[in-house]
Design a protein around this motif. Structure first.
Motif, PDB file in Angstrom:
ATOM      1  N   ARG A 167       0.799  -1.227   0.000  1.00  0.00           N
ATOM      2  CA  ARG A 167       0.000   0.000   0.000  1.00  0.00           C
ATOM      3  C   ARG A 167       0.833   1.279   0.000  1.00  0.00           C
ATOM      4  N   PRO A 168       1.963   1.356   0.742  1.00  0.00           N
ATOM      5  CA  PRO A 168       2.746   2.589   0.679  1.00  0.00           C
ATOM      6  C   PRO A 168       3.279   2.912  -0.718  1.00  0.00           C
ATOM      7  N   LEU A 169       3.474   1.879  -1.552  1.00  0.00           N
ATOM      8  CA  LEU A 169       4.015   2.120  -2.886  1.00  0.00           C
ATOM      9  C   LEU A 169       3.036   2.878  -3.773  1.00  0.00           C
ATOM     10  N   LEU A 170       1.772   2.873  -3.407  1.00  0.00           N
ATOM     11  CA  LEU A 170       0.796   3.659  -4.162  1.00  0.00           C
ATOM     12  C   LEU A 170       1.123   5.145  -4.111  1.00  0.00           C
ATOM     13  N   ARG A 171       1.897   5.552  -3.111  1.00  0.00           N
ATOM     14  CA  ARG A 171       2.236   6.962  -2.933  1.00  0.00           C
ATOM     15  C   ARG A 171       3.589   7.335  -3.543  1.00  0.00           C
ATOM     16  N   THR A 172       4.212   6.403  -4.234  1.00  0.00           N
ATOM     17  CA  THR A 172       5.539   6.648  -4.799  1.00  0.00           C
ATOM     18  C   THR A 172       5.483   6.774  -6.318  1.00  0.00           C
ATOM     19  N   ALA A 173       6.546   7.347  -6.868  1.00  0.00           N
ATOM     20  CA  ALA A 173       6.670   7.420  -8.325  1.00  0.00           C
ATOM     21  C   ALA A 173       6.885   6.049  -8.944  1.00  0.00           C
ATOM     22  N   LEU A 174       7.291   5.067  -8.135  1.00  0.00           N
ATOM     23  CA  LEU A 174       7.421   3.700  -8.636  1.00  0.00           C
ATOM     24  C   LEU A 174       6.115   3.211  -9.237  1.00  0.00           C
ATOM     25  N   ASN A 175       5.026   3.687  -8.701  1.00  0.00           N
ATOM     26  CA  ASN A 175       3.736   3.198  -9.170  1.00  0.00           C
ATOM     27  C   ASN A 175       3.373   3.717 -10.551  1.00  0.00           C
ATOM     28  N   ASP A 176       4.116   4.694 -11.057  1.00  0.00           N
ATOM     29  CA  ASP A 176       3.915   5.097 -12.448  1.00  0.00           C
ATOM     30  C   ASP A 176       4.208   3.928 -13.386  1.00  0.00           C
ATOM     31  N   THR A 177       5.122   3.042 -12.960  1.00  0.00           N
ATOM     32  CA  THR A 177       5.466   1.855 -13.746  1.00  0.00           C
ATOM     33  C   THR A 177       4.718   0.622 -13.268  1.00  0.00           C
ATOM     34  N   LEU A 178       4.577   0.469 -11.947  1.00  0.00           N
ATOM     35  CA  LEU A 178       3.929  -0.726 -11.402  1.00  0.00           C
ATOM     36  C   LEU A 178       2.428  -0.754 -11.688  1.00  0.00           C
ATOM     37  N   CYS A 179       1.806   0.433 -11.724  1.00  0.00           N
ATOM     38  CA  CYS A 179       0.371   0.543 -12.009  1.00  0.00           C
ATOM     39  C   CYS A 179      -0.478  -0.230 -11.004  1.00  0.00           C
ATOM     40  N   LEU A 180      -0.027  -0.277  -9.752  1.00  0.00           N
ATOM     41  CA  LEU A 180      -0.842  -0.879  -8.706  1.00  0.00           C
ATOM     42  C   LEU A 180      -2.079  -0.032  -8.460  1.00  0.00           C
ATOM     43  N   ASP A 181      -3.192  -0.687  -8.195  1.00  0.00           N
ATOM     44  CA  ASP A 181      -4.359   0.025  -7.706  1.00  0.00           C
ATOM     45  C   ASP A 181      -4.614  -0.453  -6.276  1.00  0.00           C
ATOM     46  N   PRO A 182      -5.475   0.217  -5.530  1.00  0.00           N
ATOM     47  CA  PRO A 182      -5.669  -0.177  -4.131  1.00  0.00           C
ATOM     48  C   PRO A 182      -6.092  -1.622  -3.951  1.00  0.00           C
ATOM     49  N   ALA A 183      -6.911  -2.154  -4.851  1.00  0.00           N
ATOM     50  CA  ALA A 183      -7.367  -3.540  -4.714  1.00  0.00           C
ATOM     51  C   ALA A 183      -6.207  -4.514  -4.872  1.00  0.00           C
ATOM     52  N   GLU A 184      -5.341  -4.275  -5.857  1.00  0.00           N
ATOM     53  CA  GLU A 184      -4.206  -5.177  -6.063  1.00  0.00           C
ATOM     54  C   GLU A 184      -3.188  -5.031  -4.936  1.00  0.00           C
ATOM     55  N   ALA A 185      -2.994  -3.815  -4.457  1.00  0.00           N
ATOM     56  CA  ALA A 185      -2.075  -3.628  -3.329  1.00  0.00           C
ATOM     57  C   ALA A 185      -2.533  -4.434  -2.120  1.00  0.00           C
TER      58      ALA A 185
END
Length: 266
Positions: A167-185
């Protein structure tokens, strides 16, 4: 003192806090290339399966890191050295990287690779992985990921510097590539899932790592202990995120003794 994250990108940035960080990837590649000629691996899809001399005592699986978006198995061949010296086979599986694949798809790919390697190597199975690979190693022993028959062979899981709560990765620029959404996190965070019972779990992290990686390692051990798993968290002195894996190449290291030293063949 209160611990609070105000800069999530910095909290999960490893290289910026490791002297000479840029030298590590080419060093790993050189060490791996020097190792392979004397230890020809069998193909494991796009990954590698190294076999020791004689009958293997069992199978160790190492899942590489790189925030689910970098590297491939040939960078890590040298980390099979410790397992081979102890008479164990070592699988280093491949998985598609983000953004081509979602984290949930990577979990499925690693599960298939573990099953394929275990089909070819009898005996106990030990799972380990580093960083994002630590996450994927931990996911393998969550309920419902591996077939029951294979899960019954798993003798230990040692996630190294694992990302246990995504869940913390949703707040990082890493998620521009990972494309995690809250459900998948939520659905892909081992710390929010139930471990299979009876598998010893040791989270392993360097004492000089970013505080978030130490917190995540402790979190997984603490939460899973509360769900009935036998757990321990080892914080190795003097190690940071890029050298905490070095012990995998040394059969006498504390890390390898933890992984394989107490496991008898079945």
């Amino acid at each position: 003192m209160h611990y609070q994250i105000t800069d999530w990108d910095d909290a999960y940035a490893n290289g910026a806090h490791i002297p000479g960080a840029e030298d590590y990837p080419p060093r790993w590649s050189r060490q791996a290339a020097a190792f392979r000629p004397g230890h020809r691996p069998l193909p494991l899809g796009r990954g590698h399966l190294f076999l020791p001399e004689g009958t293997p005592r069992g199978l160790m699986v190492f899942v590489h890191g790189g925030y689910w978006m970098r590297f491939e198995p040939s960078v890590w061949s040298h980390l099979a050295a410790g397992a081979l010296a102890m008479g164990w086979a070592c699988a280093i599986p491949a998985y598609r990287l983000a953004p081509r694949a979602r984290v949930a798809q990577m979990t499925t790919e690693i599960a298939r690779a573990v099953a394929k390697a275990a089909f070819n190597v009898p005996g106990p199975v030990v799972l380990t992985g580093h960083s994002a690979g630590g996450h994927l190693a931990a996911r393998m022993i969550c309920d419902g990921v591996l077939p029951d028959r294979l899960a019954a062979r798993i003798a230990a899981c040692v996630p190294i510097s694992p990302l246990a709560d995504l869940r913390p990765l949703l707040r990082t620029a890493l998620n521009d590539t990972l494309c995690l959404d809250p459900a998948e996190a939520l659905s892909e965070s081992p710390a929010l899932l139930t471990p299979r019972q009876g598998i010893p779990v040791t989270t392993w992290v360097g004492a000089s790592e970013r505080p978030e990686f130490i917190r995540q390692a402790r979190l997984l051990a603490d939460v899973w202990a509360g769900l009935g798993a036998p757990t321990e968290c080892v914080i190795e002195p003097g190690r940071h995120h890029f050298d905490v894996i070095d012990g995998l190449a040394d059969p006498d290291s504390p890390l390898m003794r933890c992984l394989l030293g107490q496991i008898a063949p079945r």
